[in-house]
Design a protein around this motif. Structure first.
Motif, PDB file in Angstrom:
ATOM      1  N   THR A  62       0.836  -1.197   0.000  1.00  0.00           N
ATOM      2  CA  THR A  62       0.000   0.000   0.000  1.00  0.00           C
ATOM      3  C   THR A  62       0.871   1.247   0.000  1.00  0.00           C
ATOM      4  N   ASN A  63       0.694   2.079  -1.020  1.00  0.00           N
ATOM      5  CA  ASN A  63       1.479   3.308  -1.150  1.00  0.00           C
ATOM      6  C   ASN A  63       0.809   4.455  -0.413  1.00  0.00           C
ATOM      7  N   ALA A  64       1.630   5.305   0.174  1.00  0.00           N
ATOM      8  CA  ALA A  64       1.134   6.517   0.816  1.00  0.00           C
ATOM      9  C   ALA A  64       1.896   7.720   0.273  1.00  0.00           C
ATOM     10  N   LEU A  65       1.178   8.808   0.105  1.00  0.00           N
ATOM     11  CA  LEU A  65       1.767  10.065  -0.334  1.00  0.00           C
ATOM     12  C   LEU A  65       1.778  11.016   0.857  1.00  0.00           C
ATOM     13  N   ILE A  66       2.933  11.579   1.160  1.00  0.00           N
ATOM     14  CA  ILE A  66       3.071  12.517   2.272  1.00  0.00           C
ATOM     15  C   ILE A  66       3.490  13.869   1.711  1.00  0.00           C
ATOM     16  N   LEU A  67       2.644  14.864   1.939  1.00  0.00           N
ATOM     17  CA  LEU A  67       2.876  16.211   1.423  1.00  0.00           C
ATOM     18  C   LEU A  67       3.101  17.149   2.603  1.00  0.00           C
ATOM     19  N   SER A  68       4.294  17.706   2.685  1.00  0.00           N
ATOM     20  CA  SER A  68       4.641  18.575   3.802  1.00  0.00           C
ATOM     21  C   SER A  68       4.091  19.979   3.600  1.00  0.00           C
ATOM     22  N   GLY A  69       4.169  20.798   4.649  1.00  0.00           N
ATOM     23  CA  GLY A  69       3.694  22.170   4.578  1.00  0.00           C
ATOM     24  C   GLY A  69       4.744  23.106   4.031  1.00  0.00           C
ATOM     25  N   GLY A  70       4.347  24.354   3.818  1.00  0.00           N
ATOM     26  CA  GLY A  70       5.322  25.309   3.316  1.00  0.00           C
ATOM     27  C   GLY A  70       4.713  26.482   2.582  1.00  0.00           C
ATOM     28  N   GLY A  71       3.425  26.757   2.786  1.00  0.00           N
ATOM     29  CA  GLY A  71       2.815  27.899   2.129  1.00  0.00           C
ATOM     30  C   GLY A  71       2.923  27.800   0.621  1.00  0.00           C
ATOM     31  N   ALA A  72       3.364  28.885  -0.008  1.00  0.00           N
ATOM     32  CA  ALA A  72       3.479  28.922  -1.468  1.00  0.00           C
ATOM     33  C   ALA A  72       4.493  27.923  -1.994  1.00  0.00           C
ATOM     34  N   ARG A  73       5.405  27.465  -1.140  1.00  0.00           N
ATOM     35  CA  ARG A  73       6.391  26.474  -1.559  1.00  0.00           C
ATOM     36  C   ARG A  73       5.731  25.171  -2.016  1.00  0.00           C
ATOM     37  N   ALA A  74       4.504  24.922  -1.565  1.00  0.00           N
ATOM     38  CA  ALA A  74       3.821  23.683  -1.911  1.00  0.00           C
ATOM     39  C   ALA A  74       3.537  23.585  -3.404  1.00  0.00           C
ATOM     40  N   ALA A  75       3.727  24.663  -4.157  1.00  0.00           N
ATOM     41  CA  ALA A  75       3.585  24.590  -5.610  1.00  0.00           C
ATOM     42  C   ALA A  75       4.590  23.601  -6.194  1.00  0.00           C
ATOM     43  N   TYR A  76       5.721  23.418  -5.519  1.00  0.00           N
ATOM     44  CA  TYR A  76       6.729  22.454  -5.964  1.00  0.00           C
ATOM     45  C   TYR A  76       6.135  21.049  -6.031  1.00  0.00           C
ATOM     46  N   GLN A  77       5.268  20.724  -5.080  1.00  0.00           N
ATOM     47  CA  GLN A  77       4.652  19.397  -5.041  1.00  0.00           C
ATOM     48  C   GLN A  77       3.815  19.142  -6.281  1.00  0.00           C
ATOM     49  N   VAL A  78       3.191  20.183  -6.812  1.00  0.00           N
ATOM     50  CA  VAL A  78       2.353  20.035  -8.000  1.00  0.00           C
ATOM     51  C   VAL A  78       3.201  19.609  -9.192  1.00  0.00           C
ATOM     52  N   GLY A  79       4.396  20.176  -9.310  1.00  0.00           N
ATOM     53  CA  GLY A  79       5.286  19.789 -10.398  1.00  0.00           C
ATOM     54  C   GLY A  79       5.712  18.335 -10.296  1.00  0.00           C
ATOM     55  N   VAL A  80       6.000  17.887  -9.074  1.00  0.00           N
ATOM     56  CA  VAL A  80       6.399  16.496  -8.872  1.00  0.00           C
ATOM     57  C   VAL A  80       5.246  15.559  -9.204  1.00  0.00           C
ATOM     58  N   LEU A  81       4.058  15.886  -8.734  1.00  0.00           N
ATOM     59  CA  LEU A  81       2.884  15.044  -8.996  1.00  0.00           C
ATOM     60  C   LEU A  81       2.577  14.974 -10.487  1.00  0.00           C
ATOM     61  N   THR A  82       2.803  16.083 -11.192  1.00  0.00           N
ATOM     62  CA  THR A  82       2.590  16.101 -12.640  1.00  0.00           C
ATOM     63  C   THR A  82       3.560  15.165 -13.347  1.00  0.00           C
ATOM     64  N   ALA A  83       4.812  15.198 -12.923  1.00  0.00           N
ATOM     65  CA  ALA A  83       5.815  14.322 -13.531  1.00  0.00           C
ATOM     66  C   ALA A  83       5.503  12.854 -13.261  1.00  0.00           C
TER      67      ALA A  83
END
Length: 379
Positions: A3-24
């Motif tokens: 079972t895979n889990a995705l963990i997304l940390s906090g960081g305000g506007a920095r969280a836009a970085y996560q969107v790029g990773v998820l897109t890739a």
């Protein structure tokens, strides 16, 4: 399959970085994959991304596309009020609170009014669709973490398809709940910057505060493999080089940046280092010895994707795109590249160029780790 889990940390506007990773990741995975992460855990701005994915009833590709569109349209005025009067009123409330025991009479004391963010999220995230995701079998559990100001405990509110018991450790708890917008606003309420959110009889703030074990909620919810998307390049050996020469005493913005990093970054990185040490120790213990001694611990496979470039520097060259009123306050506090406090600005820099750069960085960093991502998903 584990079972895979995705963990997304906090960081305000920095969280836009996560969107790029998820897109890739979406581009790397086969198009037949409907949801690669049955368990999703988020904190602060990462909680917003987590709930946007969890409440999406389409496939993973559609969910990521909609999340990308949300961030590309997001601007500072969509997160908090940026008019001169609104900013001055925030400082005014702080001053008036000094005359009545430092307590806000109408709402908790905060410098910024984040009611625009509440409006955006109410139109974007439909919490009723969580049950649809559970019923379809695409989602097993989702959690978001907030900090209880009364008990000083880190509370992970979770909702799951099958019954899961609450958990309780020193300064951290897991509580089953029907997740709402209030939980999300609480998790993303940066202390002193955004007002605390009330849930039940308690007030809650940003989940990154006092979150001693950010990985723990995913493991309690049944994760066997975890993919973590961070928002700091501290894990990059290039960032360990000799610091630049000191030109002036630390500004308020620079001090604030270190305080934010200690809350949003350090706990996750420390927990990852702890997980890696435990994995190495467990691999040295034969399986039969573990069973004989009733040792229930087992290695947890992990993949961490974090920025290859310092986000502080990216923020430093994009501060000028903030609304003029906000930019003046940032400069007055030294929250710029020149003042040494661009880190502080990076948490509230919800502007197009900064967001686009972070999304592109996240995408390229994930693509550089294409082989590791394929190995993680057994492709």
């Amino acid at each position: 399959m584990p079972t895979n889990a995705l963990i997304l940390s906090g960081g305000g506007a920095r969280a836009a970085y996560q969107v790029g990773v998820l897109t890739a990741i979406n581009e790397i995975l086969p198009s037949s994959v409907h949801n690669p992460f049955p368990i999703i855990c988020g904190t602060s701005a990462g909680a917003i991304n987590a709930l946007a994915l969890a409440t999406h009833t389409g496939n993973y590709s559609e969910a990521v596309k909609d999340l990308n569109e949300l961030w590309c349209k997001l601007r500072t005025e969509h997160v908090f009020k940026t008019h001169w009067w609104d900013l001055l009123r925030g400082f005014g409330r702080l001053g008036l609170s000094l005359f009545h025991d430092g307590v806000g009479r109408e709402q908790s004391i905060a410098l910024l009014d984040n009611s625009p963010l509440r409006e955006v999220l109410s139109q974007t995230i439909d919490f009723s669709k969580l049950q649809t995701s559970f019923d379809s079998g695409d989602l097993k559990a989702v959690s978001i973490t907030a900090m209880n100001y009364s008990s000083s405990e880190s509370i992970s509110f979770f909702q799951s398809a099958n019954p899961i018991d609450d958990w309780s450790y020193h300064r951290r708890k897991g509580i089953v709940a029907e997740l709402t917008l209030d939980h999300l606003m609480a998790s993303s309420a940066i202390p002193a910057v955004f007002p605390a959110a009330k849930i039940g009889n308690s007030y809650y703030g940003d989940g990154a505060l006092r979150q001693l074990a950010p990985i723990s909620p995913a493991l309690h919810l049944g994760a066997e493999r975890i993919l973590v998307i961070g928002v700091s390049n501290n894990r990059n050996p290039k960032s360990w080089r000799k610091p630049p020469p000191v030109r002036h005493p630390p500004s308020i913005g620079q001090v604030g940046g270190h305080l934010f990093n200690s809350a949003f970054v350090d706990s996750l990185e420390g927990d990852l280092a702890h997980l890696e040490r435990i994995n190495k120790l467990l691999k040295l213990i034969p399986e039969d010895v573990r069973q004989e001694n009733n040792l229930k611990l087992k290695p947890v496979e992990s993949l961490v994707i974090s920025p290859s470039q310092p986000i502080d520097k990216i923020a430093g060259r994009n501060v000028r795109y903030l609304p003029k009123s906000v930019r003046v306050f940032m400069r007055s506090m030294g929250a710029t590249a020149k003042g040494g406090g661009a880190t502080t600005s990076s948490y509230i820099l919800f502007e197009e160029r900064f967001i686009d750069e972070l999304i592109e960085l996240g995408h390229s960093d994930a693509m550089w780790q294409r082989d590791k991502i394929k190995a993680f998903f057994n492709l």
